[in-house]
Design a protein around this motif. Structure first.
Motif, PDB file in Angstrom:
ATOM      1  N   ALA A   1       0.836  -1.200   0.000  1.00 25.04           N
ATOM      2  CA  ALA A   1       0.000   0.000   0.000  1.00 25.04           C
ATOM      3  C   ALA A   1       0.872   1.252   0.000  1.00 25.04           C
ATOM      4  O   ALA A   1       0.569   2.234  -0.692  1.00 25.04           O
ATOM      5  CB  ALA A   1      -0.915  -0.002   1.223  1.00 25.04           C
ATOM      6  N   GLY A   2       1.961   1.230   0.764  1.00 21.64           N
ATOM      7  CA  GLY A   2       2.859   2.376   0.820  1.00 21.64           C
ATOM      8  C   GLY A   2       3.514   2.655  -0.518  1.00 21.64           C
ATOM      9  O   GLY A   2       3.569   3.804  -0.967  1.00 21.64           O
ATOM     10  N   ILE A   3       4.000   1.605  -1.178  1.00 21.49           N
ATOM     11  CA  ILE A   3       4.638   1.772  -2.487  1.00 21.49           C
ATOM     12  C   ILE A   3       3.634   2.306  -3.510  1.00 21.49           C
ATOM     13  O   ILE A   3       3.934   3.224  -4.284  1.00 21.49           O
ATOM     14  CB  ILE A   3       5.232   0.438  -2.967  1.00 21.49           C
ATOM     15  N   GLY A   4       2.425   1.730  -3.504  1.00 21.42           N
ATOM     16  CA  GLY A   4       1.400   2.169  -4.437  1.00 21.42           C
ATOM     17  C   GLY A   4       0.989   3.615  -4.218  1.00 21.42           C
ATOM     18  O   GLY A   4       0.859   4.395  -5.172  1.00 21.42           O
ATOM     19  N   CYS A   5       0.812   4.005  -2.957  1.00 26.91           N
ATOM     20  CA  CYS A   5       0.421   5.385  -2.634  1.00 26.91           C
ATOM     21  C   CYS A   5       1.510   6.375  -3.020  1.00 26.91           C
ATOM     22  O   CYS A   5       1.225   7.457  -3.549  1.00 26.91           O
ATOM     23  CB  CYS A   5       0.100   5.512  -1.146  1.00 26.91           C
ATOM     24  N   TYR A   6       2.760   6.010  -2.750  1.00 23.35           N
ATOM     25  CA  TYR A   6       3.861   6.917  -3.120  1.00 23.35           C
ATOM     26  C   TYR A   6       3.902   7.095  -4.633  1.00 23.35           C
ATOM     27  O   TYR A   6       4.080   8.220  -5.130  1.00 23.35           O
ATOM     28  CB  TYR A   6       5.201   6.380  -2.625  1.00 23.35           C
ATOM     29  N   TYR A   7       3.737   6.008  -5.357  1.00 29.78           N
ATOM     30  CA  TYR A   7       3.785   6.084  -6.819  1.00 29.78           C
ATOM     31  C   TYR A   7       2.681   6.997  -7.347  1.00 29.78           C
ATOM     32  O   TYR A   7       2.888   7.746  -8.314  1.00 29.78           O
ATOM     33  CB  TYR A   7       3.654   4.691  -7.418  1.00 29.78           C
ATOM     34  N   MET A   8       1.502   6.958  -6.713  1.00 33.14           N
ATOM     35  CA  MET A   8       0.397   7.812  -7.158  1.00 33.14           C
ATOM     36  C   MET A   8       0.596   9.264  -6.739  1.00 33.14           C
ATOM     37  O   MET A   8       0.394  10.193  -7.523  1.00 33.14           O
ATOM     38  CB  MET A   8      -0.931   7.284  -6.595  1.00 33.14           C
ATOM     39  N   LEU A   9       0.998   9.476  -5.489  1.00 36.24           N
ATOM     40  CA  LEU A   9       1.075  10.831  -4.949  1.00 36.24           C
ATOM     41  C   LEU A   9       2.311  11.605  -5.400  1.00 36.24           C
ATOM     42  O   LEU A   9       2.368  12.826  -5.236  1.00 36.24           O
ATOM     43  CB  LEU A   9       1.051  10.779  -3.415  1.00 36.24           C
ATOM     44  N   SER A  10       3.295  10.927  -5.954  1.00 38.48           N
ATOM     45  CA  SER A  10       4.530  11.602  -6.344  1.00 38.48           C
ATOM     46  C   SER A  10       4.366  12.451  -7.602  1.00 38.48           C
ATOM     47  O   SER A  10       5.278  13.162  -7.994  1.00 38.48           O
ATOM     48  CB  SER A  10       5.646  10.569  -6.571  1.00 38.48           C
TER      49      SER A  10
ATOM     50  N   VAL B   1      -1.439   1.810 -11.092  1.00 36.83           N
ATOM     51  CA  VAL B   1      -1.508   1.098  -9.816  1.00 36.83           C
ATOM     52  C   VAL B   1      -2.736   0.195  -9.773  1.00 36.83           C
ATOM     53  O   VAL B   1      -2.647  -0.976  -9.380  1.00 36.83           O
ATOM     54  CB  VAL B   1      -1.530   2.085  -8.630  1.00 36.83           C
ATOM     55  N   PHE B   2      -3.894   0.707 -10.195  1.00 36.66           N
ATOM     56  CA  PHE B   2      -5.116  -0.086 -10.161  1.00 36.66           C
ATOM     57  C   PHE B   2      -5.031  -1.289 -11.113  1.00 36.66           C
ATOM     58  O   PHE B   2      -5.484  -2.389 -10.782  1.00 36.66           O
ATOM     59  CB  PHE B   2      -6.332   0.778 -10.512  1.00 36.66           C
ATOM     60  N   VAL B   3      -4.441  -1.080 -12.277  1.00 35.52           N
ATOM     61  CA  VAL B   3      -4.270  -2.188 -13.222  1.00 35.52           C
ATOM     62  C   VAL B   3      -3.320  -3.230 -12.639  1.00 35.52           C
ATOM     63  O   VAL B   3      -3.585  -4.439 -12.714  1.00 35.52           O
ATOM     64  CB  VAL B   3      -3.734  -1.671 -14.574  1.00 35.52           C
ATOM     65  N   ALA B   4      -2.217  -2.755 -12.033  1.00 32.52           N
ATOM     66  CA  ALA B   4      -1.245  -3.679 -11.433  1.00 32.52           C
ATOM     67  C   ALA B   4      -1.880  -4.491 -10.312  1.00 32.52           C
ATOM     68  O   ALA B   4      -1.665  -5.706 -10.212  1.00 32.52           O
ATOM     69  CB  ALA B   4      -0.044  -2.893 -10.901  1.00 32.52           C
TER      70      ALA B   4
END
Length: 207
Positions: free
Chosen positions: A13-22, A35-38
């Motif tokens: 969850a942390g990796i996914g959130c960082y990837y989106m919020l960056s 992220v959602f597709v992955a």
């Protein structure tokens, strides 16, 4: 959730959130879509590829099911429910330090143990007052971070890190340990230095 699986969920969850919020704007939308597709591809693979399902899928299916049969998950659910019941007996101030652990031993609840949940552990031991005192500081940090959020890489890291701490508390009793408090100290120090202009021109604030 068991500790190891909770750690895996928090990390992913942390990796996914960082990837989106960056990113922001169209890149943010793009990253959310990726992220959602992955997540969808990984979930489909875990639930439909037999070797993955037998090692990972069946376990996740167990603790997301309302009729959970896995012993370790059942034990943790019982511990959390017992902690809430103990909290209701003394909701304001709780039963005192390590009250739940001693109570679990007295009533023969497996053994003297913790509730495997920081929220219910604080509720049982220190009541509403203890929960407010402990999480007031974290919520204050969260609001300060949001107030000064500039979408920089370091802002994203600190925001995601704080979110991971709050999420991991659901499957881990952290208030008496030092590990998470080191990270809380790092986040607090970053906010203080940033708000006081100490790292204004630093590469840490690059977007």
């Amino acid at each position: 959730l068991t500790g190891s699986r909770m750690s895996m969920i928090v990390m992913c969850a942390g990796i996914g959130c960082y990837y989106m919020l960056s990113q922001k704007g169209i890149k943010f939308i793009r990253n959310c879509f990726i992220v959602f597709v992955a997540v969808g591809v990984v979930y489909y693979s875990i639930m439909n590829v037999e070797p993955l399902y037998n090692t990972i899928g069946v376990r996740f299916e167990n603790f997301f099911s309302s009729s959970n049969t896995e012993q370790s998950v059942q034990e943790r659910d019982i511990l959390k429910e017992t902690a809430i019941s103990l909290f209701l007996k003394s909701p304001i101030l709780g039963t005192g330090t390590e009250g739940f652990r001693m109570y679990a031993g007295i009533v023969g609840l497996y053994r003297e143990t913790y509730s495997h949940n920081n929220y219910t552990e604080l509720m049982a031991n220190y009541g509403v007052v203890g929960v407010i005192i402990y999480y007031y500081f974290l919520i204050k940090i969260l609001f300060k971070l949001l107030k000064s959020y500039k979408n920089s890489k370091m802002d994203c890291i600190m925001f995601v890190l704080l979110g991971m701490i709050l999420l991991s508390d659901y499957g881990y009793v952290s208030y008496y340990g030092l590990f998470q408090h080191y990270f809380i100290a790092i986040i607090s120090s970053y906010i203080y230095l940033k708000n006081n202009g100490k790292i204004k021109n630093s590469k840490l604030l690059e977007k």
